[in-house]
Design a protein around this motif. Sequence first.
Motif, PDB file in Angstrom:
ATOM      1  N   THR A 132      40.689  33.869  39.421  1.00  0.00           N
ATOM      2  CA  THR A 132      40.514  34.616  40.758  1.00  0.00           C
ATOM      3  C   THR A 132      41.324  35.355  40.989  1.00  0.00           C
ATOM      4  O   THR A 132      41.892  36.514  40.163  1.00  0.00           O
ATOM      5  N   GLU A 133      41.044  36.806  41.655  1.00  0.00           N
ATOM      6  CA  GLU A 133      41.170  38.141  41.935  1.00  0.00           C
ATOM      7  C   GLU A 133      42.536  38.078  41.939  1.00  0.00           C
ATOM      8  O   GLU A 133      43.388  38.812  41.640  1.00  0.00           O
ATOM      9  N   GLY A 134      42.880  36.819  42.589  1.00  0.00           N
ATOM     10  CA  GLY A 134      44.515  36.431  42.832  1.00  0.00           C
ATOM     11  C   GLY A 134      45.615  36.432  41.321  1.00  0.00           C
ATOM     12  O   GLY A 134      46.310  37.830  41.300  1.00  0.00           O
ATOM     13  N   SER A 135      44.737  36.352  40.535  1.00  0.00           N
ATOM     14  CA  SER A 135      45.062  36.007  39.096  1.00  0.00           C
ATOM     15  C   SER A 135      45.045  36.656  38.671  1.00  0.00           C
ATOM     16  O   SER A 135      45.923  38.011  37.616  1.00  0.00           O
ATOM     17  N   GLN A 136      43.709  37.601  38.566  1.00  0.00           N
ATOM     18  CA  GLN A 136      43.802  38.862  37.897  1.00  0.00           C
ATOM     19  C   GLN A 136      44.485  40.268  38.741  1.00  0.00           C
ATOM     20  O   GLN A 136      45.142  41.423  37.903  1.00  0.00           O
TER      21      GLN A 136
ATOM     22  N   LEU B 188      39.214  41.416  30.163  1.00  0.00           N
ATOM     23  CA  LEU B 188      40.567  40.729  30.330  1.00  0.00           C
ATOM     24  C   LEU B 188      39.992  40.484  31.641  1.00  0.00           C
ATOM     25  O   LEU B 188      40.677  39.476  32.674  1.00  0.00           O
ATOM     26  N   VAL B 189      40.462  41.644  32.372  1.00  0.00           N
ATOM     27  CA  VAL B 189      40.716  41.651  34.496  1.00  0.00           C
ATOM     28  C   VAL B 189      40.167  42.301  34.995  1.00  0.00           C
ATOM     29  O   VAL B 189      40.433  43.566  35.654  1.00  0.00           O
TER      30      VAL B 189
ATOM     31  N   ASP C 146      38.056  42.649  36.796  1.00  0.00           N
ATOM     32  CA  ASP C 146      38.040  43.053  38.592  1.00  0.00           C
ATOM     33  C   ASP C 146      39.035  44.516  39.555  1.00  0.00           C
ATOM     34  O   ASP C 146      39.256  44.202  40.274  1.00  0.00           O
ATOM     35  N   ALA C 147      40.358  43.460  38.551  1.00  0.00           N
ATOM     36  CA  ALA C 147      41.525  44.098  38.955  1.00  0.00           C
ATOM     37  C   ALA C 147      41.404  45.526  38.337  1.00  0.00           C
ATOM     38  O   ALA C 147      41.534  46.120  39.152  1.00  0.00           O
ATOM     39  N   VAL C 148      41.047  45.132  37.678  1.00  0.00           N
ATOM     40  CA  VAL C 148      40.580  47.146  36.972  1.00  0.00           C
ATOM     41  C   VAL C 148      39.855  48.387  37.967  1.00  0.00           C
ATOM     42  O   VAL C 148      40.378  49.047  38.438  1.00  0.00           O
ATOM     43  N   ALA C 149      39.352  47.193  38.111  1.00  0.00           N
ATOM     44  CA  ALA C 149      38.138  48.059  39.722  1.00  0.00           C
ATOM     45  C   ALA C 149      38.324  48.008  40.115  1.00  0.00           C
ATOM     46  O   ALA C 149      38.401  49.112  41.644  1.00  0.00           O
ATOM     47  N   SER C 150      39.745  47.592  40.956  1.00  0.00           N
ATOM     48  CA  SER C 150      40.803  47.738  41.963  1.00  0.00           C
ATOM     49  C   SER C 150      41.882  48.846  41.849  1.00  0.00           C
ATOM     50  O   SER C 150      42.203  49.557  43.041  1.00  0.00           O
ATOM     51  N   TYR C 151      42.534  48.820  41.220  1.00  0.00           N
ATOM     52  CA  TYR C 151      43.776  49.272  40.632  1.00  0.00           C
ATOM     53  C   TYR C 151      43.696  50.231  39.506  1.00  0.00           C
ATOM     54  O   TYR C 151      44.366  51.492  39.187  1.00  0.00           O
TER      55      TYR C 151
END
Length: 482
Positions: free
Chosen positions: A196-200, A258-259, A261-266
């Motif tokens: 999930t987005e939160g987990s990532q 691994l993550v 989507d989170a990499v794209a965000s942060y």
Amino acid sequence: MDNLFILLLLPVVSAIILAFMKSTSAKWAAFVLALLQLGLTIPFICNFVPDASVQFSQSWSWISNLGINFHVGLDGISLPMLILTNGLIPLIILASFGHQKTGNFYALISFMQAGLVLVFISLDAFSFYIGWEAALIPIYFICALWGEGDRIRINMKFFVYTFFGSLLMLIAIIYLYQQSGTKDLSWTTLTQLSLTEGSQRWIFWAFFAAFAIKIPLFPFHSWQPDTYTHAPAAGTMLLSGIMLKMGLFGLLRWLLPLVPDAVASYGMVAMIMSLIGVVYGSIIAFKMNDAKRLIAYSSIAHVGLISAGIFSFSQEGLQGAILQMINHGISVVGLFFIIDVIQQRLGTRDLKELGGLATKMPILAICFLIILMGAIGLPLTNGFIGEFLLLKGIFSTAEHGVWYAVIGGTTLIFGAVYMLRFFQKAMLGTAQKDVLNIQDVRGYEALLLIIISALVIIIGIFPNCLLHLSEASVSQLLQQIK
């Protein structure tokens, strides 16, 4: 012979043998065993096919009920790191010949080598974490037992910093293990999880904190200058030449796939942190008169640029990062060895007390200049093509890429200023100490500096010998995260 487990087993066996040897015989035994490890690496280089596949893959079941295995293999991202590790360890051991070290000292280096190799060839999170921790323990004792000054307090700070980051990463690994329906920690399984987005997001920060502390990135860098300064010469070379690459490698091998989507965000937050480190490290290096601290802060600037290249998410940025990890390792080991030679001859590394060494130590001065030119990225040296690719990758960043590249490019200007100041203060001008009877480098000292100088020039002229190894693997990684 293409058994990767031998590359893990030999350093461990070497450590056991060296622990029972006297200092005089231990250094030669350690050097020969390190050369044997390098020799065993050559077949993997020769037989490696530069595509995106994982090669020489092997798995050993350890705790079968829990699905915990040691799974190892090589691709275009891990092979350059294996070459760096097994290539630099013999040089670092050779650099310690001027010091009276016990067999335990060389045993710790060999054990640390096993941990480093395991980090770079692991294909499952469990063995990666084992190697990550295994490399930390010996370097702590190397710095605590053979360091100088207030080494116990400083090394405790280093240990607490890095262990805290490791704990966060372990929590994330356990969570990922629970999410895999097959209770599998292999890289292939974990990178295919639907998180999930939160987990990532929290997994991103858990892994990123562990890697950023090890690199180190601003503002997680405060342990680094003191640790580098008070560590023995070989310890500083291990930390700066190889160990910090564990964090950069972790970004490539684990964080990005691994993550995504989170990499794209942060990713831009990480990019900005990296670029702040470039400017910060360079400005502090201007004011340093302790040569070891100068190179320590310059290292913060250089690895900041490498990290920024990784978070550019471009072919040039990622390949430049891998190449520059090797280049930085070679150059920084040479620079710290030069500082050690000067300190052994004159009893000081304070730039205010140096000067005029070039007339008495011409071989040292020539090698120093070549290595320094590589460190600041002069064309036809190893640092040039790596920094060019990094800046090109940063420039291609979709938003504000031009400004990021301008800030990152300041490392070229600032680096030239503080490095040339270092050379001028140490080698040129009027001698501040009695250097009439000082001896130039010779024997093992000259051999080591000539090898490093040759590598600076050879990689600068023929960078494709390393770049072609990673091209396909980097392309596949970019497809995974985009």
